[in-house]
Design a protein around this motif. Structure first.
Motif, PDB file in Angstrom:
ATOM      1  N   ALA A 127     -45.804 -28.342  -2.446  1.00 29.69           N
ATOM      2  CA  ALA A 127     -46.723 -28.216  -1.520  1.00 29.69           C
ATOM      3  C   ALA A 127     -47.933 -28.875  -1.503  1.00 29.69           C
ATOM      4  O   ALA A 127     -48.373 -29.651  -0.548  1.00 29.69           O
ATOM      5  CB  ALA A 127     -46.844 -26.625  -1.182  1.00 29.69           C
ATOM      6  N   LEU A 128     -48.408 -28.873  -2.780  1.00 33.40           N
ATOM      7  CA  LEU A 128     -49.814 -29.632  -2.771  1.00 33.40           C
ATOM      8  C   LEU A 128     -49.444 -31.114  -2.577  1.00 33.40           C
ATOM      9  O   LEU A 128     -50.364 -31.699  -2.052  1.00 33.40           O
ATOM     10  CB  LEU A 128     -50.322 -29.693  -4.100  1.00 33.40           C
ATOM     11  N   GLU A 152     -43.014 -35.840   0.510  1.00 33.49           N
ATOM     12  CA  GLU A 152     -42.178 -34.505   0.430  1.00 33.49           C
ATOM     13  C   GLU A 152     -40.710 -34.955  -0.177  1.00 33.49           C
ATOM     14  O   GLU A 152     -40.146 -36.096   0.447  1.00 33.49           O
ATOM     15  CB  GLU A 152     -42.089 -33.976   2.004  1.00 33.49           C
ATOM     16  N   HIS A 156     -49.441 -31.648   1.145  1.00 31.32           N
ATOM     17  CA  HIS A 156     -50.762 -31.466   1.730  1.00 31.32           C
ATOM     18  C   HIS A 156     -51.728 -32.767   1.181  1.00 31.32           C
ATOM     19  O   HIS A 156     -52.349 -33.342   2.160  1.00 31.32           O
ATOM     20  CB  HIS A 156     -51.299 -30.121   1.148  1.00 31.32           C
ATOM     21  N   LEU A 157     -51.639 -32.899   0.100  1.00 33.33           N
ATOM     22  CA  LEU A 157     -52.581 -33.955  -0.252  1.00 33.33           C
ATOM     23  C   LEU A 157     -51.986 -35.538  -0.030  1.00 33.33           C
ATOM     24  O   LEU A 157     -53.068 -36.530   0.226  1.00 33.33           O
ATOM     25  CB  LEU A 157     -53.004 -34.039  -1.901  1.00 33.33           C
TER      26      LEU A 157
END
Length: 621
Positions: A31-32, A40, A35-36
């Motif tokens: 997930a990080l 994916e 986000h960063l």
């Protein structure tokens, strides 16, 4: 009763808890990564990769004292696998590969701020975790080590079989490593590419293989004198000097941001006189082997005339012999050879690589007055001034000189000092892009001042200027993708995007007032052009990498791009991903690259048979 509970407790402690710990870290870090970095995985739950993570955790559980200790030991490794791979994909366009281990010290030096501290924390955290979590109980440790040793032995003893089995399950794209990573997950990707790396480890080519490649690429034998003797001679200049001077200026992260359509610049980021000069050369471009970093590979091609094919840093991994690169060839012809780069000399192993390529003198960070710093980067104006101060005595001596300059200003994150206030603005550009546009504004201004002085001192010189690679302008080709110049993922690139991804401005002055119009020139073609322009009498290995007539071939990791004389572009991505009408062209150019690869291996880390390749009637063949 206690006996009934013992197996249950063992399963909970040794199997269930490791699975829970690793799954929690796995999905949190993925997930990080999204986000960063916007990276994916293709599958929400990559079963094989998660299973491999759990097996690793189960094995490590036998080495540590508790579940908490296991979580602490796993965390640094998980951060590297999940965030480290995502970071490298976002910045450089490829995940972490086995060859990156050799380049690790240089890669760490590139990091700054929070990312550097994160890397340091990972290293120290791993050591601390090992120190405080390991337990030394014979039976659990023996079982854990056995579980870890089994896959390690498979990788070492049968890497080809491991790679083949994993290829059969996951598939494999030789040209789309980010796609491979997203399809497999980090640990499965590392195992598969680690096995492939071990399987393709090879020694230097034998004499028969080298001689065969030599005959296919160039029927005439090379002269051993081109490497180390004194028989090479340059054509004297009009005023009787023994040879024209050569100046090569490599510009850090140098590219034309006006290509980003849709960005409303307040003025042209390039200085007006530079724009006019480059336009007079037909906007010629150098085709580098890299994007966003790995400057050393662009240097290697421009100095040694051999193409970079794999995702590795040649200075770190392959350059083990003294090689008849351009500096050595010119030195054999009586030139003084000088390299200048105001960085620490060990960066990308330059302190070893430069002498092996034939440089007599390497001026590094400690040899310059650091009087115009932009954070840690010396400004180009100061670098050029100090290079000219060193160069003047050589120019006056009458000894021909090869003057190689690699700038440092312009490196990520494009800092400017108070003497370079921002002058370029754009309402639709982010902070990084604005910083870059202002950086290239000053780079072009200071370059033009330097060229004016240099050409006044040395009007007959051969001068070559090019950018080492495109700049990083946001994760996943952000600014380029927003402008439609590149796709956000390598797997979505069109054929021409592979050229645009590596094309930087190129200026070549052959003693005249205007630069030559050279079109798109792969960097490894430069040394051959320079030797020919100087009229050197010695044969050199550069003749072996002269591309087939009418074609420009740009190898990139996993593929190669071919451009013909009409500007048609074909990206050869392997038999399965190449259109049938291009199959013959791609197969022929791939065969040419394979022969060049044999010559390169022989020169860099082999026995250098090519330097005394026999004639057809030689008894050695």
């Amino acid at each position: 009763m206690p006996m009934l509970h013992q197996p249950r407790a063992f399963l909970l402690d040794r199997l269930l808890w490791p699975a829970i710990i690793v799954a929690t870290q796995y999905f949190a870090l993925q997930a990080l990564a999204v986000h960063l970095f916007g990276v994916e995985l293709d599958r929400a739950v990559p079963a094989v990769d998660l299973g491999l993570h759990i097996l690793l955790a189960v094995a490590l559980r036998g080495l540590v004292r508790s579940q908490l200790a296991l979580a602490l030991l796993l965390l640094p490794l998980m951060l590297l696998m999940h965030l480290g791979n995502a970071f490298k994909i976002a910045v450089l366009g490829a995940p972490i590969l086995p060859d990156d281990l050799a380049a690790l010290p240089a890669l760490l030096r590139i990091l700054d701020g929070g990312w550097l501290w994160l890397a340091v924390a990972l290293g120290l955290g791993t050591l601390a975790a090992l120190a405080f979590t390991l337990r030394f109980e014979r039976r659990p440790m023996a079982g854990a080590l056995a579980l870890l040793a089994l896959p390690a032995l498979l990788l070492v003893l049968a890497p080809g079989h491991v790679a083949s089995l994993m290829d059969g399950y996951f598939g494999h794209s030789v040209w789309n490593q980010p796609g491979n990573y997203r399809e497999r997950g980090p640990l499965a990707y590392w195992l598969q590419e680690g096995a492939r790396h071990l399987a393709r480890q090879e020694g230097p080519p034998d004499a028969e293989t080298v001689y065969a490649a030599h005959r296919l690429l160039a029927p005439d034998p090379l002269l051993p004198a081109s490497a180390s003797g004194g028989e090479a001679r340059a054509t004297p200049t009009a005023d009787g000097r023994p040879g024209r001077n050569v100046h090569m200026i490599v510009l850090e992260s140098f590219w034309d941001p006006s290509q980003l359509k849709g960005v409303r610049w307040s003025q042209d980021p390039f200085a007006r006189d530079f724009r006019r000069l480059w336009k007079s050369a037909g906007n010629s471009r150098a085709l580098a082997p890299v994007f966003g970093g790995y400057t050393a590979n662009s240097e290697f091609e421009a100095l040694c005339g051999l193409p970079v094919v794999h995702d590795e840093v040649i200075f770190e991994t392959r350059l083990r012999n003294p090689v008849p690169c351009l500096p050595a060839t010119l030195r054999a012809a009586g030139y003084a050879t000088m390299a200048s780069h105001p960085n620490v000399p060990a960066f990308w192993n330059r302190h070893n690589a430069y002498p092996r390529m034939g440089f007599d003198l390497f001026l590094a960070q400690s040899d310059f007055v650091l009087d115009d710093m932009n954070d840690e980067y010396l400004g180009d104006a100061s670098l050029y001034r100090q290079v000219l101060e060193r160069l003047d005595p050589l120019l006056e001596s009458g000894v021909p000189v090869f003057n190689y300059v690699l700038t440092f200003f312009g490196h990520l994150d494009y800092p400017l000092n108070e003497n370079r206030p921002p002058v370029i603005s754009a309402p639709d550009a982010d902070e990084r892009l604005l910083a870059y546009a202002n950086t290239v504004h000053y780079k072009t201004r200071e370059l033009m001042d330097f060229l004016k002085q240099l050409r006044a001192r040395d009007p007959q010189a051969l001068i070559v200027v090019f950018g080492d690679h495109l700049p990083f302008l946001g994760p996943n080709y952000a600014a380029y993708a927003d402008a439609g110049l590149l796709a956000p993922e390598r797997g979505e690139f069109t054929d021409t995007m592979f050229v645009d991804m590596v094309a930087t401005p190129l200026l070549v002055f052959d003693g005249g007032p205007r630069p030559l119009a050279l079109g798109d020139l792969p960097l490894y073609q430069l040394p051959g052009r320079i030797v020919a322009a100087l009229g050197l009498s010695a044969e050199t290995p550069f003749a072996l990498t002269a591309t087939p007539p009418g074609l420009a071939i740009r190898p990139l990791p996993g593929l190669h791009v071919v451009r013909d004389a009409d500007g048609n572009t074909v990206a050869c991505r392997g038999d399965e991903d190449t259109a049938p009408e291009h199959a013959e062209l791609c197969q022929g150019t791939a065969a040419w690259l394979a022969q060049v690869g044999t010559i390169k291996a022989d020169l860099l880390f082999g026995h250098q048979y090519v330097l005394s390749a026999p004639r057809d009637d030689d008894p050695r063949i």
